[in-house]
Design a protein around this motif. Structure first.
Motif, PDB file in Angstrom:
ATOM      1  N   PHE A 283       2.573  -8.699   4.750  1.00 41.21           N
ATOM      2  CA  PHE A 283       1.434  -8.878   4.589  1.00 41.21           C
ATOM      3  C   PHE A 283       1.280  -8.008   3.117  1.00 41.21           C
ATOM      4  O   PHE A 283       0.535  -8.500   2.115  1.00 41.21           O
ATOM      5  CB  PHE A 283       1.655  -7.125   5.931  1.00 41.21           C
ATOM      6  N   ALA A 284       3.146  -7.572   2.326  1.00 38.45           N
ATOM      7  CA  ALA A 284       2.683  -7.186   1.629  1.00 38.45           C
ATOM      8  C   ALA A 284       3.146  -8.379   0.611  1.00 38.45           C
ATOM      9  O   ALA A 284       2.389  -8.788  -0.569  1.00 38.45           O
ATOM     10  CB  ALA A 284       4.077  -6.372   1.262  1.00 38.45           C
ATOM     11  N   THR A 285       3.494  -9.853   1.126  1.00 38.52           N
ATOM     12  CA  THR A 285       3.743 -10.853   0.113  1.00 38.52           C
ATOM     13  C   THR A 285       1.993 -11.035  -0.090  1.00 38.52           C
ATOM     14  O   THR A 285       1.829 -12.007  -0.968  1.00 38.52           O
ATOM     15  CB  THR A 285       4.805 -11.622   1.114  1.00 38.52           C
ATOM     16  N   LEU A 286       1.583 -10.947   1.451  1.00 37.66           N
ATOM     17  CA  LEU A 286       0.224 -11.668   1.902  1.00 37.66           C
ATOM     18  C   LEU A 286      -0.185 -11.326   0.600  1.00 37.66           C
ATOM     19  O   LEU A 286      -1.386 -11.846  -0.720  1.00 37.66           O
ATOM     20  CB  LEU A 286      -0.336 -12.560   2.454  1.00 37.66           C
ATOM     21  N   VAL A 287      -0.889 -10.074   0.317  1.00 39.10           N
ATOM     22  CA  VAL A 287      -1.523  -9.387  -0.665  1.00 39.10           C
ATOM     23  C   VAL A 287      -0.715  -9.334  -2.042  1.00 39.10           C
ATOM     24  O   VAL A 287      -1.705  -9.717  -3.169  1.00 39.10           O
ATOM     25  CB  VAL A 287      -1.413  -7.502  -0.331  1.00 39.10           C
ATOM     26  N   GLY A 288       0.184  -9.672  -2.920  1.00 38.29           N
ATOM     27  CA  GLY A 288       0.781  -9.865  -3.741  1.00 38.29           C
ATOM     28  C   GLY A 288      -0.162 -11.661  -4.373  1.00 38.29           C
ATOM     29  O   GLY A 288       0.003 -11.333  -5.292  1.00 38.29           O
ATOM     30  N   LEU A 289       0.347 -12.282  -3.272  1.00 38.10           N
ATOM     31  CA  LEU A 289       0.510 -13.642  -3.502  1.00 38.10           C
ATOM     32  C   LEU A 289      -1.465 -13.588  -3.842  1.00 38.10           C
ATOM     33  O   LEU A 289      -1.411 -14.374  -4.755  1.00 38.10           O
ATOM     34  CB  LEU A 289       0.594 -14.455  -2.275  1.00 38.10           C
TER      35      LEU A 289
ATOM     36  N   ALA B 223      -2.870  -0.424   5.073  1.00 32.27           N
ATOM     37  CA  ALA B 223      -3.798   0.993   4.888  1.00 32.27           C
ATOM     38  C   ALA B 223      -3.422   1.785   5.975  1.00 32.27           C
ATOM     39  O   ALA B 223      -3.544   2.731   6.129  1.00 32.27           O
ATOM     40  CB  ALA B 223      -4.750   0.956   4.523  1.00 32.27           C
ATOM     41  N   SER B 224      -3.741   1.091   7.405  1.00 36.48           N
ATOM     42  CA  SER B 224      -3.300   1.535   8.727  1.00 36.48           C
ATOM     43  C   SER B 224      -2.371   2.480   8.386  1.00 36.48           C
ATOM     44  O   SER B 224      -2.426   3.782   9.469  1.00 36.48           O
ATOM     45  CB  SER B 224      -4.077   1.275   9.557  1.00 36.48           C
ATOM     46  N   ARG B 225      -1.395   2.313   7.944  1.00 34.33           N
ATOM     47  CA  ARG B 225       0.084   3.343   8.011  1.00 34.33           C
ATOM     48  C   ARG B 225       0.287   4.017   7.280  1.00 34.33           C
ATOM     49  O   ARG B 225       0.743   5.078   7.761  1.00 34.33           O
ATOM     50  CB  ARG B 225       1.200   1.761   7.941  1.00 34.33           C
ATOM     51  N   PHE B 226      -0.353   4.521   6.944  1.00 32.77           N
ATOM     52  CA  PHE B 226      -0.501   5.303   6.061  1.00 32.77           C
ATOM     53  C   PHE B 226      -1.754   6.472   6.410  1.00 32.77           C
ATOM     54  O   PHE B 226      -1.084   7.488   6.430  1.00 32.77           O
ATOM     55  CB  PHE B 226      -0.617   5.192   4.731  1.00 32.77           C
ATOM     56  N   ALA B 227      -2.062   5.717   6.796  1.00 28.58           N
ATOM     57  CA  ALA B 227      -3.560   6.728   8.048  1.00 28.58           C
ATOM     58  C   ALA B 227      -3.105   7.682   8.538  1.00 28.58           C
ATOM     59  O   ALA B 227      -3.451   9.278   8.145  1.00 28.58           O
ATOM     60  CB  ALA B 227      -4.476   5.979   8.240  1.00 28.58           C
ATOM     61  N   GLY B 228      -1.998   7.311   9.327  1.00 26.38           N
ATOM     62  CA  GLY B 228      -1.615   8.896  10.108  1.00 26.38           C
ATOM     63  C   GLY B 228      -0.551   9.166   9.598  1.00 26.38           C
ATOM     64  O   GLY B 228       0.320  10.120  10.766  1.00 26.38           O
ATOM     65  N   ARG B 229      -0.085   9.600   8.202  1.00 26.19           N
ATOM     66  CA  ARG B 229       0.746  10.215   7.933  1.00 26.19           C
ATOM     67  C   ARG B 229       0.128  11.509   7.726  1.00 26.19           C
ATOM     68  O   ARG B 229      -0.828  12.008   6.949  1.00 26.19           O
ATOM     69  CB  ARG B 229       1.106   9.854   6.329  1.00 26.19           C
ATOM     70  N   ARG B 230       1.407  12.738   8.163  1.00 21.12           N
ATOM     71  CA  ARG B 230       1.031  13.684   7.701  1.00 21.12           C
ATOM     72  C   ARG B 230       0.677  14.948   6.469  1.00 21.12           C
ATOM     73  O   ARG B 230       0.156  15.247   5.964  1.00 21.12           O
ATOM     74  CB  ARG B 230       2.180  15.178   8.484  1.00 21.12           C
ATOM     75  N   ASP B 231       1.365  13.950   5.092  1.00 18.53           N
ATOM     76  CA  ASP B 231       1.775  14.306   4.120  1.00 18.53           C
ATOM     77  C   ASP B 231       0.280  14.269   3.118  1.00 18.53           C
ATOM     78  O   ASP B 231       0.389  12.125   3.499  1.00 18.53           O
ATOM     79  CB  ASP B 231       3.091  13.453   4.150  1.00 18.53           C
ATOM     80  N   ARG B 232      -0.298  14.241   3.390  1.00 19.66           N
ATOM     81  CA  ARG B 232      -1.497  14.084   2.141  1.00 19.66           C
ATOM     82  C   ARG B 232      -1.270  13.176   1.327  1.00 19.66           C
ATOM     83  O   ARG B 232      -2.810  12.570   0.761  1.00 19.66           O
ATOM     84  CB  ARG B 232      -2.406  15.521   1.747  1.00 19.66           C
ATOM     85  N   SER B 233      -0.563  13.216   0.078  1.00 13.17           N
ATOM     86  CA  SER B 233      -0.222  12.504  -0.782  1.00 13.17           C
ATOM     87  C   SER B 233      -0.190  10.763  -0.420  1.00 13.17           C
ATOM     88  O   SER B 233      -0.555  10.333  -0.922  1.00 13.17           O
ATOM     89  CB  SER B 233       0.263  12.841  -1.494  1.00 13.17           C
TER      90      SER B 233
ATOM     91  N   ILE C 292      -4.215   2.725  -3.180  1.00 13.56           N
ATOM     92  CA  ILE C 292      -4.030   1.470  -3.041  1.00 13.56           C
ATOM     93  C   ILE C 292      -4.478   0.268  -2.407  1.00 13.56           C
ATOM     94  O   ILE C 292      -5.210  -0.325  -2.995  1.00 13.56           O
ATOM     95  CB  ILE C 292      -2.452   0.938  -3.145  1.00 13.56           C
ATOM     96  N   ALA C 293      -5.051   0.652  -1.298  1.00 10.89           N
ATOM     97  CA  ALA C 293      -5.904  -0.077  -0.430  1.00 10.89           C
ATOM     98  C   ALA C 293      -7.278  -0.330  -1.146  1.00 10.89           C
ATOM     99  O   ALA C 293      -7.858  -1.078  -1.128  1.00 10.89           O
ATOM    100  CB  ALA C 293      -6.031   0.135   1.159  1.00 10.89           C
ATOM    101  N   ILE C 294      -7.928   0.547  -1.170  1.00 12.79           N
ATOM    102  CA  ILE C 294      -9.121   0.886  -1.834  1.00 12.79           C
ATOM    103  C   ILE C 294      -9.408  -0.270  -2.749  1.00 12.79           C
ATOM    104  O   ILE C 294      -9.854  -1.383  -2.721  1.00 12.79           O
ATOM    105  CB  ILE C 294     -10.205   2.034  -1.777  1.00 12.79           C
ATOM    106  N   ALA C 295      -7.827  -0.199  -3.993  1.00  9.89           N
ATOM    107  CA  ALA C 295      -8.566  -0.187  -5.189  1.00  9.89           C
ATOM    108  C   ALA C 295      -8.257  -1.815  -5.071  1.00  9.89           C
ATOM    109  O   ALA C 295      -8.311  -3.096  -6.040  1.00  9.89           O
ATOM    110  CB  ALA C 295      -6.967   0.150  -6.084  1.00  9.89           C
ATOM    111  N   SER C 296      -6.877  -2.103  -4.249  1.00 10.74           N
ATOM    112  CA  SER C 296      -6.439  -4.015  -3.650  1.00 10.74           C
ATOM    113  C   SER C 296      -7.992  -4.585  -3.727  1.00 10.74           C
ATOM    114  O   SER C 296      -7.962  -5.580  -3.908  1.00 10.74           O
ATOM    115  CB  SER C 296      -5.039  -3.602  -3.211  1.00 10.74           C
ATOM    116  N   ALA C 297      -8.395  -3.693  -2.514  1.00 11.35           N
ATOM    117  CA  ALA C 297      -9.662  -4.451  -1.994  1.00 11.35           C
ATOM    118  C   ALA C 297     -10.568  -5.034  -3.168  1.00 11.35           C
ATOM    119  O   ALA C 297     -10.871  -6.013  -2.581  1.00 11.35           O
ATOM    120  CB  ALA C 297     -10.164  -3.571  -1.033  1.00 11.35           C
ATOM    121  N   ALA C 298     -10.796  -3.673  -3.338  1.00 14.95           N
ATOM    122  CA  ALA C 298     -11.767  -3.971  -4.244  1.00 14.95           C
ATOM    123  C   ALA C 298     -12.052  -5.420  -5.737  1.00 14.95           C
ATOM    124  O   ALA C 298     -12.588  -5.520  -6.340  1.00 14.95           O
ATOM    125  CB  ALA C 298     -12.234  -2.464  -4.921  1.00 14.95           C
ATOM    126  N   TYR C 299     -10.245  -5.181  -5.721  1.00 12.97           N
ATOM    127  CA  TYR C 299      -9.564  -6.472  -6.270  1.00 12.97           C
ATOM    128  C   TYR C 299     -10.220  -7.753  -5.803  1.00 12.97           C
ATOM    129  O   TYR C 299     -10.761  -8.358  -6.645  1.00 12.97           O
ATOM    130  CB  TYR C 299      -8.382  -6.537  -6.798  1.00 12.97           C
TER     131      TYR C 299
END
Length: 180
Positions: free
Chosen positions: A23-29, A85-95, A103-110
């Motif tokens: 997924f990260a490779t596809l986003v980068g490409l 992005a959904s992998r980060f959505a379930g994290r307890r750490d707010r940051s 990062i997901a919103i900025a990438s999606a906007a681009y």
């Protein structure tokens, strides 16, 4: 069918924890392809950044010869970005959770701006289903169970999309006129 078969074999050969790398490779490409397309536009029709002699000379084709192929790759990237992005959505750490969302919103906007810049009819036609599928994937990761209204909305959009396709570019008259 060779590319989907190759992708299927690649995914099944990778361990589960390494599949996110695809997924990260596809986003980068996709981001690189849009950036290359911008350079192609800036260089004009005879730009040395164009990789193919036979191409859409006035469109940002990126790594492809056809602008619709570039748009299709970027559209396929949107649901993959939602899955990342959904992998980060379930994290307890707010940051980490908010950082992943930013990062997901900025990438999606681009990516969406890239599709708009391409001027691809296929890109314009498929952007809403791709965005809705992305929202569906992200929502499923957050809530764990999709409510009935979400399922009905997804079904309604799918029905409308199929109806428009069958009455527009895939209609009997259009196909017969094209292939007669």
């Amino acid at each position: 069918l060779l590319p989907p078969i190759a992708m299927f074999l690649l995914v099944t050969a990778l361990p589960v924890e390494r599949r996110g790398f695809l997924f990260a490779t596809l986003v980068g490409l996709s981001i690189l392809s849009i950036s290359l397309g911008v350079l192609q536009l800036l260089g004009g029709p005879g730009s040395p950044m164009r990789l193919y002699a036979i191409t859409n000379e006035l469109s940002p084709v990126g790594f492809f010869a056809n602008v619709n192929h570039n748009a299709t790759m970027v559209l396929c990237t949107l649901p993959c970005l939602a899955a990342m992005a959904s992998r980060f959505a379930g994290r307890r750490d707010r940051s980490r959770r908010s950082g992943g969302a930013i990062i997901a919103i900025a990438s999606a906007a681009y990516l969406i701006l890239g599709i708009a810049l391409m001027g691809s009819t296929a890109g314009y036609a498929l952007i809403l289903p791709a965005l809705f599928a992305s929202a569906f994937i992200y929502r499923r990761a957050i809530v764990a169970r999709i409510s009935v209204p979400w399922r009905l909305a997804f079904a309604a959009i799918a029905i409308v999309f199929v109806a428009v396709a069958l009455n527009g570019p895939l209609s009997q008259e259009t196909l017969s006129a094209k292939f007669d």
